[in-house]
Write an enzyme that holds these catalytic residues in place. Structure first.
Site, mmCIF file in Angstrom:
data_model
loop_
_atom_site.group_PDB
_atom_site.id
_atom_site.type_symbol
_atom_site.label_atom_id
_atom_site.label_comp_id
_atom_site.label_asym_id
_atom_site.label_seq_id
_atom_site.Cartn_x
_atom_site.Cartn_y
_atom_site.Cartn_z
ATOM 1 N N HIS A 1 -3.609 -5.512 1.925
ATOM 2 C CA HIS A 1 -3.050 -5.989 3.780
ATOM 3 C C HIS A 1 -4.164 -7.013 4.367
ATOM 4 O O HIS A 1 -4.660 -7.884 2.904
ATOM 5 C CB HIS A 1 -4.505 -4.900 4.488
ATOM 6 N N CYS B 1 0.825 -1.494 0.086
ATOM 7 C CA CYS B 1 0.211 0.051 -0.131
ATOM 8 C C CYS B 1 1.245 1.475 0.107
ATOM 9 O O CYS B 1 1.898 2.027 -0.648
ATOM 10 C CB CYS B 1 -0.804 -0.053 1.088
HETATM 11 N N1 GLN Z 1 -1.957 6.733 1.820
HETATM 12 C C1 GLN Z 1 -1.839 5.987 0.411
HETATM 13 C C2 GLN Z 1 -3.461 6.255 -0.164
HETATM 14 O O1 GLN Z 1 -4.661 6.127 0.666
HETATM 15 C C3 GLN Z 1 -1.597 4.662 1.416
HETATM 16 C C4 GLN Z 1 -2.931 3.844 1.876
HETATM 17 C C5 GLN Z 1 -2.187 2.847 3.078
HETATM 18 O O2 GLN Z 1 -1.632 2.642 2.950
HETATM 19 N N2 GLN Z 1 -3.570 1.717 3.482
HETATM 20 O O3 GLN Z 1 -3.234 5.957 -1.484
#
Ligand code: GLN
Length: 235
Positions: free
Chosen positions: A191, A93
């Site tokens: 995740h 992510c």
């Molecule tokens: N800030 C990033 C986004 O919203 C990553 C989010 C995350 O790692 N879950 O795309």
């Protein structure tokens, strides 16, 4: 490879807000169950990233820690040197987006990534939150992946990477694909944590680092995977 397998967890103080520590635990446990000695190194963002690791992990996080993490990794350079030495990397992510040339900051402003993957990310129109299921590129020989996504970003893949998978449910990169890989680097929006939900992905990273692996009993993992797959693919 040195005598023990060295797993390096990058910036747990910045990028570990979605249970991504589970990826470290799963890799460690699956190596130990095969009799492979393991050393786990936690690298805080104030410390240099060691170059001598075998598998590197970086997780997801909020926009501000993501920007800070990208700046520190770029200045540090240790991860680039480790990848040049042949190390593997799982980037999840925010960590995935950081590996590209650019990603979207908290106001959508372009923030430079560290350029280890030929991808670029920006801010999408809405947040993608929920279950994700995706069919993996056949060259990797892995079963359907499941996980959870929570991101605003959308990611465009360049010719230097291959999509990790095609989405069955969920958003992933935003163009029908999910994640990508190049060499021994895997990036994903999964995740869950990804490796607890997808032990075959953990074993791919372990094989890249340690060679062929004996099979182990995965009936518990399979029950979880099938339960999730059944739930998200239900018509
Ligand atoms: N800030 C990033 C986004 O919203 C990553 C989010 C995350 O790692 N879950 O795309």
């Amino acid at each position: 490879m040195q005598s023990s397998l060295r797993i390096v967890w990058i910036y747990p103080d910045l990028l570990s807000t979605y249970g991504d520590q589970g990826n470290v635990l799963v890799l460690e446990q699956r190596a130990r169950r095969r009799g492979i000695p393991v050393e786990v190194v936690h690298v805080r963002s104030s410390d240099p990233v060691p170059e001598q690791g075998d598998i590197y992990l970086i997780g997801g996080g909020e926009d501000r820690p993501q920007i800070l993490g990208a700046e520190r990794l770029r200045r540090d350079g240790g991860l680039h040197r480790a990848i040049q030495r042949g190390a593997s990397l799982l980037a999840v992510c925010a960590g995935y987006q950081i590996m590209g040339s650019v990603f979207g900051g908290e106001e959508g402003q372009p923030v430079p990534g560290i350029g280890l993957l030929d991808i670029s990310s920006g801010r999408g129109e809405r947040r993608s939150v929920g279950e994700l299921a995706a069919e993996v590129d056949p060259s990797l020989g892995l079963p359907t992946l499941t996980g959870f996504e929570n991101h605003m970003g959308v990611t465009r893949l360049g010719p230097g990477v291959t999509p990790l998978s095609r989405t069955l449910v969920g958003t992933g990169n935003g163009d029908g694909t999910e994640g990508c890989f190049a060499g021994k680097i895997i990036g994903t929006y999964l995740h869950g944590p990804a490796l607890a939900r997808n032990p075959a992905l953990a074993d791919l990273l372990l094989r890249w680092a340690a060679g062929p692996l004996p099979a182990i009993d995965d009936s518990w993992y399979e029950r979880l995977r099938n339960e999730r797959l059944g739930a998200v693919l239900k018509p």
